[in-house]
Write an enzyme that holds these catalytic residues in place. Structure first.
Site, PDB file in Angstrom:
ATOM      1  N   GLU A 289       0.823  -1.207   0.000  1.00 38.98           N
ATOM      2  CA  GLU A 289       0.000   0.000   0.000  1.00 38.98           C
ATOM      3  C   GLU A 289       0.858   1.259   0.000  1.00 38.98           C
ATOM      4  O   GLU A 289       0.434   2.307  -0.484  1.00 38.98           O
ATOM      5  CB  GLU A 289      -0.928  -0.017   1.215  1.00 38.98           C
ATOM      6  CG  GLU A 289      -2.123   0.909   1.068  1.00 38.98           C
ATOM      7  CD  GLU A 289      -3.201   0.641   2.109  1.00 38.98           C
ATOM      8  OE1 GLU A 289      -4.227   0.042   1.751  1.00 38.98           O
ATOM      9  OE2 GLU A 289      -3.002   1.018   3.282  1.00 38.98           O
ATOM     10  N   HIS A 318       7.980 -26.430   0.696  1.00 30.57           N
ATOM     11  CA  HIS A 318       7.267 -27.510   0.010  1.00 30.57           C
ATOM     12  C   HIS A 318       6.124 -26.978  -0.846  1.00 30.57           C
ATOM     13  O   HIS A 318       5.274 -27.761  -1.284  1.00 30.57           O
ATOM     14  CB  HIS A 318       6.739 -28.506   1.039  1.00 30.57           C
ATOM     15  CG  HIS A 318       7.823 -29.176   1.818  1.00 30.57           C
ATOM     16  ND1 HIS A 318       8.404 -30.364   1.440  1.00 30.57           N
ATOM     17  CD2 HIS A 318       8.467 -28.789   2.952  1.00 30.57           C
ATOM     18  CE1 HIS A 318       9.342 -30.699   2.313  1.00 30.57           C
ATOM     19  NE2 HIS A 318       9.407 -29.752   3.239  1.00 30.57           N
ATOM     20  N   LYS A 432     -13.131   2.363  -2.387  1.00 29.72           N
ATOM     21  CA  LYS A 432     -14.060   2.778  -1.329  1.00 29.72           C
ATOM     22  C   LYS A 432     -15.177   3.646  -1.902  1.00 29.72           C
ATOM     23  O   LYS A 432     -16.356   3.470  -1.573  1.00 29.72           O
ATOM     24  CB  LYS A 432     -13.307   3.567  -0.243  1.00 29.72           C
ATOM     25  CG  LYS A 432     -12.392   2.741   0.632  1.00 29.72           C
ATOM     26  CD  LYS A 432     -11.739   3.637   1.678  1.00 29.72           C
ATOM     27  CE  LYS A 432     -10.810   2.856   2.596  1.00 29.72           C
ATOM     28  NZ  LYS A 432     -10.158   3.739   3.598  1.00 29.72           N
TER      29      LYS A 432
END
Length: 465
Positions: A289, A318, A432
């Site tokens: 961000e 793995h 937003k």
């Protein structure tokens, strides 16, 4: 309790000329680094407030006082927040509390059980509310702006539920952490007489772990926040040096920047510690961000930023390591090493005659853990992959404080190198605003129009099933 940075495996003598750095590559940034350092140190007195949080004695006392009062009355704390309002507290909680803290009986743990609700998925939120005893639960509502849709939605549900279940006592079950003077939740906190704590206006959410955002949940869980803040202050002394060869935080940012300049646009953080799993999550938000920006400080379109990825040793050896060792040369790996573990767990000398099993007998599990970390570093280095190690002596409140402050400063300094603003998030704001438009929030009618235009462009031939 010193943190160390070892970046031998980023240099030409270890990984070769094609991908390794030369001393002059780093030294060429000395002058620029001094300018960035001067700018950051000047701005810490004005608009960059995270530097000063570890020194806020009043906040420390207020958090301790409130947490002590509530710890004596409740069994559970539910943190309602998203992004920076949750990840810092989670990183501290999972880093410093017993790995099965919430399963322990009260007399076996130092603080309350803590639950972080950082998503509004109704199929996870509703079951939690039905599981907890609301009479013994306090809710910490965290949003700096006081208007974060997800957190406000959770608050509305909780507030209504508490009123119905507990009557007038509902006020005792809510603590609001928000802007000290403005915003919707600050008004509600005053009107309803809720307990509240401030988020300084000059501290962004992702840099707020040493504010009430991170300190209050940590104190409620029984974390020694005094030592946590002491670790941050010690790291602040270290980052006071403008010389990059004496400042591990700046050097780490420089390694990331130089790697990016060489096409390595993926930053992998790989702690060898389960306790640091959520620390890695916190780092991912902080880095992404802060540095993922469309324009630079001059307003030029640059689409800058490296993509952060979390990997946990040994688990992700793995799952991801195959890609890192043989895939594209587009990554730089940051290992976080813990020198000393609390438990060793010896492996018994049984099945000596069984190939692939007997050799482990007589060793301890922490030996195996450390051997795998070393082996991973060597494997990556042999194939020319840039990697470096940040090591801490052990996991304590002090070292976690160091580590958190280290990465905050690294990110702020990296913003200067990438020439972007590491303290805003315009891309997040657009999402937003569109959400507000969908839900009909006043003042966001234009955003609603964008949604309609988007819907018109859906071609059925590109929808299958």
């Amino acid at each position: 309790m010193n943190l160390t940075l070892d970046f031998n495996n980023c240099m030409i003598n270890n990984i070769g000329r094609e991908h390794g750095l030369k001393l002059r590559d780093i030294d060429a940034l000395q002058g620029r680094a001094a300018e960035i350092h001067k700018n950051l140190q000047a701005r810490r007195k004005t608009d960059i407030g995270f530097y000063n949080l570890p020194y806020d004695k009043k906040l420390f006392k207020d958090v301790l006082l409130l947490s002590k009062e509530l710890t004596d009355r409740f069994d559970n704390l539910v943190v309602l927040g998203i992004g920076g309002s949750s990840l810092g507290g989670r990183a501290v909680f999972n880093g410093l509390c017993h790995p099965y803290h919430n399963l322990l009986p009260r007399d076996k743990r130092k603080g309350l059980r803590v639950f972080f609700c950082d998503n509004i998925d109704p199929d996870s939120f509703s079951p939690l509310l039905k599981t907890l005893n609301l009479k013994k639960t306090v809710f910490n509502v965290i949003t700096k702006s006081g208007g974060t849709a997800e957190t406000v939605a959770q608050f509305l549900v909780i507030n209504d539920l508490l009123k119905k279940r507990l009557g007038k006592k509902y006020r005792n079950h809510i603590v609001i952490t928000t802007d000290p003077v403005k915003g919707p939740l600050r008004k509600i906190a005053a009107d309803e007489c809720f307990n509240s704590l401030p988020v300084p206006p000059n501290v962004g959410g992702r840099y707020s772990v040493f504010s009430a955002v991170g300190l209050f949940p940590s104190a409620m869980a029984g974390v020694d926040i005094k030592k946590l803040l002491a670790g941050a202050r010690q790291m602040d002394e270290t980052v006071g040096a403008s010389d990059i060869w004496k400042n591990p935080t700046y050097m780490s940012a420089i390694l990331q920047y130089l790697a990016y300049q060489r096409g390595k646009n993926i930053s992998v953080i790989m702690p060898y510690s389960n306790a640091l799993r959520d620390f890695a999550e916190w780092y991912i938000q902080l880095w992404a961000e802060s540095l993922g920006k469309r324009v630079n400080l001059k307003g030029e379109v640059v689409n800058a930023g490296t993509t952060p990825i979390k990997a946990i040793g040994t688990t992700d050896q793995h799952s991801q390591l195959q890609l890192y060792t043989e895939g594209p040369y587009d990554k730089i790996i940051t290992f976080i090493e813990v020198k000393k573990f609390d438990n060793k767990i010896p492996m018994p000398r049984t099945y000596k005659d069984v190939d692939g099993v007997g050799y482990l007998g007589g060793h301890t599990m922490d030996e195996l853990f450390k051997a795998e970390q070393l082996a991973t570093k060597i494997a990556l280095t042999k194939t020319g992959r840039m990697n470096y190690t940040i090591a801490i002596p052990e996991i304590t409140p002090f070292t976690i404080g160091q580590l958190l402050f280290f990465f905050e400063v690294q990110t702020a300094f990296a913003g200067g190198l990438f020439e972007v603003n590491p303290f805003d998030q315009p891309g997040v704001e657009e999402g937003k605003n569109l959400t507000y438009g969908i839900l009909g929030k006043k003042g966001y009618e234009k955003a609603k129009t964008k949604i309609k235009d988007h819907s018109k462009n859906r071609d059925k031939q590109y929808i299958i099933g």
